[in-house]
Design a protein around this motif. Structure first.
Motif, PDB file in Angstrom:
ATOM      1  N   GLN A 283       7.777  -7.041 -36.877  1.00 24.51           N
ATOM      2  CA  GLN A 283       6.612  -6.996 -36.010  1.00 24.51           C
ATOM      3  C   GLN A 283       6.014  -8.392 -35.848  1.00 24.51           C
ATOM      4  N   THR A 284       5.681  -8.717 -34.627  1.00 20.38           N
ATOM      5  CA  THR A 284       4.925  -9.936 -34.359  1.00 20.38           C
ATOM      6  C   THR A 284       3.442  -9.653 -34.605  1.00 20.38           C
ATOM      7  N   ALA A 285       2.626 -10.709 -34.513  1.00 21.84           N
ATOM      8  CA  ALA A 285       1.191 -10.514 -34.696  1.00 21.84           C
ATOM      9  C   ALA A 285       0.641  -9.574 -33.635  1.00 21.84           C
ATOM     10  N   THR A 286       1.101  -9.747 -32.386  1.00 18.47           N
ATOM     11  CA  THR A 286       0.665  -8.852 -31.312  1.00 18.47           C
ATOM     12  C   THR A 286       1.176  -7.444 -31.561  1.00 18.47           C
ATOM     13  N   GLY A 287       2.417  -7.342 -32.037  1.00 11.38           N
ATOM     14  CA  GLY A 287       2.984  -6.027 -32.308  1.00 11.38           C
ATOM     15  C   GLY A 287       2.239  -5.283 -33.395  1.00 11.38           C
ATOM     16  N   GLN A 288       1.786  -6.004 -34.425  1.00  6.43           N
ATOM     17  CA  GLN A 288       1.019  -5.354 -35.479  1.00  6.43           C
ATOM     18  C   GLN A 288      -0.289  -4.793 -34.942  1.00  6.43           C
TER      19      GLN A 288
END
Length: 969
Positions: free
Chosen positions: A720-725
């Protein structure tokens, strides 16, 4: 590392036959060095850094026949001590000689030439001494001219002091013929012999070029008659033998700490090698473990644990403890040879054994046996039935098919009934049910009808006076009545019988007779008939259960079509038997991927059950003494698949990726369970690029805690990316090898399946296109949220409302208007529905209520995900095909227009080529069902690079319809 050159080392430890000049030893050294360097077992992993001592080559090499005998004073045609073998089929004019035509090393080899008949030459007795109880091996190299029937062969046996052959000592190598005929086309051949007879005194070897009646290609074919063998012969043919080495090797027995060959991640893997030899004190054992790619992942020397003596034979046991290995398939190779040979990297006189084993991933939960998965064990003998429970327990298969009649289980009553009782009860305790398979008539029935096979029995039962009429019913009834309480399903025919039952009406009537007897003895009979996928099912009476045989050449995508066709034809349960693709045909990874795709699509087809081959070989590929079951790599993959899908049912395809990514995703979950977690099987059908697997990275919202599992059971959390989290999205890497996303939120994933347009076909016309956007609440509670449509560039999509609120099971039908630009290309396009979903409340169920963009929502209550919606743009009644070609410096484009409608059409056709003026043609009054061609020439455009885009199109003269077709030059 070698402390002395191979050539120097080979000067010691063995003698030549007869008087030889000093320089002859040099030739001997050269031949042995070549043999060492070409050894099937690579020497590099035997090197021990502690081996500093000097030594000599093992006395275990008795003799090397390199046929370099001219300098030894032998000017005869034949090698010294060899003479022709006389006998039937071996004419005196067929001969052998020392030849300079071909030689693997040096300048000579031993040549055998045919002129009809066979040729064989034997080493004299009283030349190579033998020791009782010792094992001997003859290694060498051979090549032949192209041969149809004759084969080259080595033979070795042991005689007493009077030259009499000792019983049981005669051994032959596999008949050999060269695949090609080049100067370097030498292939290894070998044969081993031994006897425990105390009269053993001498070793005798033979080289031969033999016709079928003397040991060639048809020699061991049971149905080959003497007349057939007499005429299946090669008149001309030549074989050459060179670098024959006779050595004494230890007798080697290898056993595994786990007889099934199945270990788990983190286990210490153990092997034991027992070496027996008249002088075993000099022996050392080494082992190498290779993974499925052939790379060595572990190597070491064995630890001697015990010495024993009996009747002059020494025994040494070597133990190997192998460090834990990651999940996968492995091959163990154990070599025992003289200590000096192994430490100095010259394991020529060595005994070798290989065995395959598997390491399974340690799962977080116990796998429940699933009766949808059956394993075909009809080829397993009754002696090996007890091992099935150990093999099936880790897999998760819930059913085993055992041959009650025919095959390895055949005897007078069809099976060892007591053994079946024990095995069936043991399997039942493991949660594995048994299907009883009648693989062929019993020997007693075969004797009554005068032959083997179902066809003979079917013919006999068509005759009222046949002696089989009285015997078959009682034989069948005794088996069924005795085992009906332990066997709930029955089947006639095994692998390969489906075509016969489909083509022969007598066999179908035979099935009916069997079904009648079983039905009279079992209250709820489930009796299957095998049937090929490509033939219409025509069985009377209608079967309770049809087993579709899906051959390996049936593409996986066609399996649901065959199952659907069978289901509509018959009111019967449909099961599927899958054949696995060959690694030789597919390649290793593609064969494994094909297997998973077949299983996935079979489950998605609605088939109630499927049968898979037992992923275990009875003996290892090298033909050595078996240590027990030899699991294949498919065993690991099937265990991963079954454990991931156990107890879960197909819930539908899940849209993922864009059109060009060609992602296939299938959701499996248990809808009856409170656990909402499911499994997503996912792969891409994208073509390989330059032999490199293409991978697609998708950003998907599958719920918290989802993990990706590869075919071998290795698990990893989704990245997960920061945006995905923040948004609850994670990266899913998709390749041609399928993978399993376990722990997905099934309702969240299923809701993606429900998002669609009511009609994905869009007419290519410059006017508004009204459609409806559909979505169903798959959660067990109310949901609410917003939905946005992201259009292709230049398109417009207008929703009447972006806000929704749905009760469990409720479906939203929201009007949407689509507008397309004039230059839109025909074909597939993608809309993307971006959905923001709240699952914690909103239970009104009134469309238009719920949260909106301005409402404050706790992040834990919100789920965001994208759903690709495929639409197809075109004209249903117009066909357009465009071809381009270069003619000198010009570019010529051909445009073919077809009217599939029922009224004449009037269009303007045009072509746009990069950097050139637009060209147009009229297509007027083109009648229904008619076709016309327009040709365009672009001077000087022939130098456009390949791949340049050409726009071919049609525009209605009086109306808004358009059709654009973009093609590459």
């Amino acid at each position: 590392m070698l402390r002395r050159s191979s050539k120097d080392a080979c000067r010691h430890g063995f003698s030549r036959l007869g008087p030889k000049p000093d320089n002859q030893s040099v030739r001997l050294l050269s031949a042995l060095v070549v043999l060492i360097l070409a050894s099937a077992v690579r020497a590099d992993w035997y090197v021990d850094e502690a081996a500093e001592e000097e030594g000599t080559t093992s006395q275990r090499i008795l003799h090397v026949f390199d046929f370099e005998e001219r300098d030894d004073g032998n000017f005869e045609d034949l090698p010294m001590y060899f003479s022709r073998v006389d006998g039937i089929g071996m004419p005196h004019w067929v001969g052998g000689r020392l030849s300079r035509t071909h030689a693997r090393s040096g300048s000579h080899s031993f040549q055998l030439k045919l002129d009809g008949g066979s040729a064989s030459y034997r080493l004299a007795t009283h030349v190579l001494p033998a020791v009782p109880g010792a094992h001997y091996r003859l290694d060498g190299f051979a090549k032949t001219t192209p041969l149809q029937f004759a084969r080259a062969r080595l033979t070795a046996f042991i005689t007493d002091d009077a030259g009499r052959t000792l019983p049981g000592s005669v051994r032959h190598s596999r008949p050999f013929v060269s695949d090609s005929f080049t100067a370097d086309d030498w292939s290894p051949v070998s044969v081993e012999t031994h006897t425990d007879d105390p009269a053993a005194a001498w070793i005798v070897i033979e080289v031969g070029l033999l016709q079928p009646n003397a040991g060639g290609v048809d020699a061991e074919t049971p149905e080959a008659s003497d007349d057939l063998l007499r005429f299946r012969q090669d008149v001309d043919g030549i074989a050459w033998f060179d670098d024959l080495v006779v050595s004494r090797i230890p007798q080697l027995h290898v056993s595994r700490e786990n007889p099934s060959g199945v270990w788990f991640e983190g286990d210490t893997i153990g092997f034991r090698a027992a070496a027996l030899d008249p002088s075993a004190d000099d022996l050392l054992a080494a082992a190498a473990i290779r993974d499925a790619t052939g790379a060595v992942v572990w190597r070491d020397f064995g630890t001697s644990t015990e010495r024993a003596r009996s009747e002059g034979i020494h025994e040494i046991d070597f133990d190997f403890e192998i460090d834990p290995l990651p999940p996968g398939w492995y091959s163990a190779e154990i070599v025992v040879a003289g200590r000096s040979d192994l430490l100095r990297d010259v394991p020529v006189a060595a005994a070798r054994r290989t065995s395959s084993f598997v390491v399974l991933a340690d799962l977080p939960a116990l796998v429940r046996p699933d009766q949808r998965f059956a394993i075909d064990a009809t080829h397993v003998s009754t002696d090996d039935w007890p091992a099935l429970a150990e093999l099936l327990r880790p897999l998760g298969a819930g059913r085993a098919e055992l041959a009650l009649w025919g095959g390895p289980a055949a005897n007078d009553v069809g099976l060892a009934v007591d053994k079946l009782d024990i095995v069936a009860e043991g399997l039942r305790r493991e949660g594995v049910a048994v299907t009883g398979v009648f693989g062929g008539p019993t020997p007693a029935l075969e004797s009554l009808v005068g032959g083997a096979g179902w066809s003979r029995l079917a013919d006999a039962l068509e005759q009222s006076d046949s002696p089989a009429q009285a015997g078959w019913r009682s034989a069948l009834g005794s088996v069924v009545s005795r085992h009906a309480h332990k066997i709930d399903r029955w089947q006639i025919g095994t692998v390969g019988d489906a075509d016969a039952f489909a083509s022969d009406p007598k066999l179908r009537r035979l099935y009916g007779r069997f079904a009648s007897v079983i039905g009279s003895l079992v209250s709820t009979p489930a009796f299957a008939i095998p049937w090929p996928t490509r033939q219409t099912i025509d069985v009377e009476p209608q079967p309770e259960l049809v087993l579709l045989d899906v051959a390996a050449d049936v593409p996986p995508s066609q399996i649901p079509l065959y199952v659907a066709d069978a289901a509509t034809t018959l009111d019967a349960e449909i099961a599927v038997r899958l054949a696995a693709g060959s690694v030789d045909d597919y390649g290793r990874l593609e064969a494994l991927a094909d297997l998973v795709r077949r299983v996935t699509l079979t489950l998605a087809s609605g088939a109630g059950r499927l049968t898979l081959p037992l992923p275990v070989d009875s003996i290892d590929a090298s033909g050595n003494q078996t240590m027990g079951p030899e699991p294949s790599e498919a065993y690991v993959v099937l265990r991963t698949l079954m454990s991931s899908l156990s107890g879960k049912r197909y819930q539908g395809r899940v849209p993922a990726g864009d059109v060009n990514q060609r992602v296939e995703a299938f959701l499996f979950a248990d809808p009856s369970s409170a656990d909402s977690r499911g499994t997503l099987v996912i792969w891409t059908d994208a073509e390989l690029s330059d032999g490199v697997e293409g991978r697609v990275t998708l950003e998907m919202n599958l719920g918290p805690g989802a993990e990706q599992v590869d075919l071998w059971g290795n698990r990893r959390p989704l990245r997960q990316t920061a945006t995905g989290q923040r948004d609850g999205r994670a990266d899913v890497i998709v390749g041609r090898l399928p993978s399993f996303i376990v722990g997905v939120d099934a309702p969240l994933t299923r809701i993606r399946q429900t998002v669609r347009l009511d009609n994905p076909l869009i007419e290519s016309s410059f006017r508004p296109h009204p459609r409806a956007l559909i979505m169903t609440n798959t959660f067990p509670r109310p949901i609410s949220g917003t939905i946005h449509l992201q259009e292709p560039e230049g398109w417009e999509a207008e929703l009447t409302s972006r806000v929704f609120s749905l009760n469990p099971g409720e479906t939203m039908v929201r009007p949407v208007t689509l507008r397309i630009p004039y230059n839109s290309d025909a074909g597939r396009h993608r809309l993307t529905a971006s959905i923001q979903l709240r699952t914690g409340g909103g239970g009104g169920g009134t469309t238009g209520t719920g949260f909106n963009d301005r409402e404050e929502v706790a992040p834990t209550d919100v789920v965001e995900f994208d759903v690709p919606i495929e639409v197809r743009l075109g004209l249903a009644d117009i066909g357009l095909r465009t071809l381009s070609r270069r003619e000198g410096s010009d570019l010529v484009v051909e445009q073919t227009i077809t009217n599939y409608g029922v009224v004449p059409i009037d269009y303007e056709a045009f072509i746009l080529v990069p950097g050139r003026a637009r060209q147009e043609r009229l297509v007027t009054n083109l009648g229904a069902g008619r076709e016309t061609t327009r040709i365009y020439r672009f001077p000087g455009a022939g130098d456009l690079p390949s791949g340049s885009s050409i726009l071919s199109g049609l525009r209605e003269l009086e109306g808004t319809r358009i059709l654009n077709d973009r093609v590459e030059l």
